[in-house]
Design a protein around this motif. Structure first.
Motif, mmCIF file in Angstrom:
data_model
loop_
_atom_site.group_PDB
_atom_site.id
_atom_site.type_symbol
_atom_site.label_atom_id
_atom_site.label_comp_id
_atom_site.label_asym_id
_atom_site.label_seq_id
_atom_site.Cartn_x
_atom_site.Cartn_y
_atom_site.Cartn_z
ATOM 1 N N ARG A 91 0.823 -1.219 0.000
ATOM 2 C CA ARG A 91 0.000 0.000 0.000
ATOM 3 C C ARG A 91 0.849 1.258 0.000
ATOM 4 O O ARG A 91 0.303 2.362 -0.092
ATOM 5 N N ALA A 92 2.156 1.135 0.131
ATOM 6 C CA ALA A 92 3.024 2.291 0.349
ATOM 7 C C ALA A 92 3.710 2.748 -0.934
ATOM 8 O O ALA A 92 3.690 2.066 -1.965
ATOM 9 N N ASP A 93 4.355 3.914 -0.847
ATOM 10 C CA ASP A 93 4.919 4.581 -2.024
ATOM 11 C C ASP A 93 5.931 3.738 -2.784
ATOM 12 O O ASP A 93 5.930 3.705 -4.013
ATOM 13 N N PHE A 94 6.803 3.030 -2.067
ATOM 14 C CA PHE A 94 7.881 2.289 -2.717
ATOM 15 C C PHE A 94 7.320 1.257 -3.688
ATOM 16 O O PHE A 94 7.730 1.188 -4.855
ATOM 17 N N HIS A 95 6.384 0.456 -3.234
ATOM 18 C CA HIS A 95 5.798 -0.596 -4.074
ATOM 19 C C HIS A 95 4.973 -0.006 -5.213
ATOM 20 O O HIS A 95 5.101 -0.430 -6.375
ATOM 21 N N ILE A 96 4.135 0.954 -4.902
ATOM 22 C CA ILE A 96 3.185 1.479 -5.898
ATOM 23 C C ILE A 96 3.902 2.250 -7.003
ATOM 24 O O ILE A 96 3.525 2.186 -8.172
ATOM 25 N N LEU A 97 4.985 2.973 -6.659
ATOM 26 C CA LEU A 97 5.759 3.681 -7.684
ATOM 27 C C LEU A 97 6.426 2.691 -8.631
ATOM 28 O O LEU A 97 6.307 2.814 -9.850
ATOM 29 N N HIS A 98 7.125 1.700 -8.070
ATOM 30 C CA HIS A 98 7.949 0.813 -8.886
ATOM 31 C C HIS A 98 7.168 -0.325 -9.537
ATOM 32 O O HIS A 98 7.488 -0.741 -10.649
ATOM 33 N N GLU A 99 6.164 -0.849 -8.849
ATOM 34 C CA GLU A 99 5.461 -2.023 -9.354
ATOM 35 C C GLU A 99 4.197 -1.675 -10.135
ATOM 36 O O GLU A 99 3.743 -2.469 -10.958
ATOM 37 N N GLU A 100 3.600 -0.506 -9.867
ATOM 38 C CA GLU A 100 2.350 -0.167 -10.521
ATOM 39 C C GLU A 100 2.463 1.039 -11.456
ATOM 40 O O GLU A 100 1.460 1.468 -12.039
ATOM 41 N N ASN A 101 3.679 1.589 -11.599
ATOM 42 C CA ASN A 101 3.912 2.733 -12.491
ATOM 43 C C ASN A 101 2.945 3.887 -12.223
ATOM 44 O O ASN A 101 2.474 4.551 -13.154
ATOM 45 N N ALA A 102 2.632 4.107 -10.953
ATOM 46 C CA ALA A 102 1.757 5.214 -10.584
ATOM 47 C C ALA A 102 2.579 6.391 -10.078
ATOM 48 O O ALA A 102 3.672 6.219 -9.519
ATOM 49 N N ILE A 103 2.067 7.591 -10.308
ATOM 50 C CA ILE A 103 2.628 8.780 -9.667
ATOM 51 C C ILE A 103 2.148 8.750 -8.224
ATOM 52 O O ILE A 103 0.948 8.680 -7.956
ATOM 53 N N THR A 104 3.074 8.768 -7.277
ATOM 54 C CA THR A 104 2.692 8.684 -5.869
ATOM 55 C C THR A 104 2.679 10.074 -5.237
ATOM 56 O O THR A 104 3.588 10.873 -5.454
#
Length: 261
Positions: A217-230
């Motif tokens: 749920r945190a920035d590290f995973h979502i930025l790198h794994e989901e290509n989302a702007i956090t």
């Protein structure tokens, strides 16, 4: 809207040029006060007890031989003392600022000091792959989505006592999956280590590997794994209010003077 820009990579950094492009879409009242040299990792340090020089490089662009926090203070209380900025943008940093690394980030400190000075403070960073060299960075995501991201944050209501940390992913602008409001990654332990240099007796403080596990749920995973702007909203008030309320501001105290009993 009056906008003040700063960074921690230095006034001549390419990321600051990207930030200027973003800011000029938002307003024609844009000012820059940035460090004269690289100040990465300085956190919220101020240059106390030493003279610092403010150099006007061009119209509305100043270099200060100090930290990002120094620069925001100089911008808010000296350069723009007639009318303080409404918005302080810090970055665009060369490389991601995620998780507990925020505590030492000069980019985050620029946004934090902006918020402390009464502006809306936003730190922006462009992710990069450090394993392929420190010069290999593409700014496309920040260029393509920077304005939209800042505007989305400006539209938030009720963000009191808050500043924001933004990271753009390592992908093409078309591959970005969206803008996600997320928490920052709390690591199991500090990621920083002392690492020996090739020179005898010398060392570096560095990050050799990311502590695991990572919160999905945190920035590290979502930025790198989901290509989302956090986007991470961060509080200026750092007091543990739950603990304060639980103890009603009091700790056990028997009133016994030192040396008695």
């Amino acid at each position: 809207m009056r906008i003040l820009l700063t960074n921690d990579d230095g006034v001549d950094a390419p990321g600051l040029a990207v930030l200027r492009e973003i800011a000029h879409v938002l307003s024609d009242d844009v000012w820059v006060v940035a460090p004269a040299a690289n100040q990465s990792g300085t956190g919220h340090r101020f240059t106390f007890g030493y003279e610092i020089e403010l150099d006007e490089r061009e119209r509305r662009v100043f270099a200060l031989d100090g930290t990002p926090a120094d620069c925001v203070v100089a911008g808010c209380t000296h350069v723009l003392r007639d009318k303080k900025p409404d918005l302080v943008l810090s970055g665009v940093n060369r490389g991601q600022n995620l998780g507990d690394i925020l505590h030492c980030s000069g980019t985050a400190a620029g946004a934090r000091e902006g918020a402390l000075q009464g502006a809306i403070g936003i730190a922006l960073s462009q992710a990069m792959d450090y394993s392929i060299g420190h010069d290999e960075i593409k700014w496309d995501c920040a260029v393509a989505h920077g304005v939209e991201t800042v505007r989305a944050i400006l539209e938030l209501k009720g963000a009191v006592d808050t500043y924001f940390n933004v990271n753009f992913p390592m992908c093409t602008p078309e591959q970005v999956s969206g803008i996600r409001m997320v928490q920052h990654q709390r690591f199991a332990h500090s990621p920083f280590e002392l690492y020996p240099s090739d020179n005898a007796g010398k060392h570096f403080v560095t990050i050799l590997e990311t502590p695991k596990p990572l919160d999905p749920r945190a920035d590290f995973h979502i930025l790198h794994e989901e290509n989302a702007i956090t986007v991470t909203p961060l509080l200026l008030q750092q007091t543990n209010l739950e603990l304060l309320e639980r103890f009603d501001g009091r700790l056990p105290f028997n009133g016994m003077a030192r040396g008695q009993g």
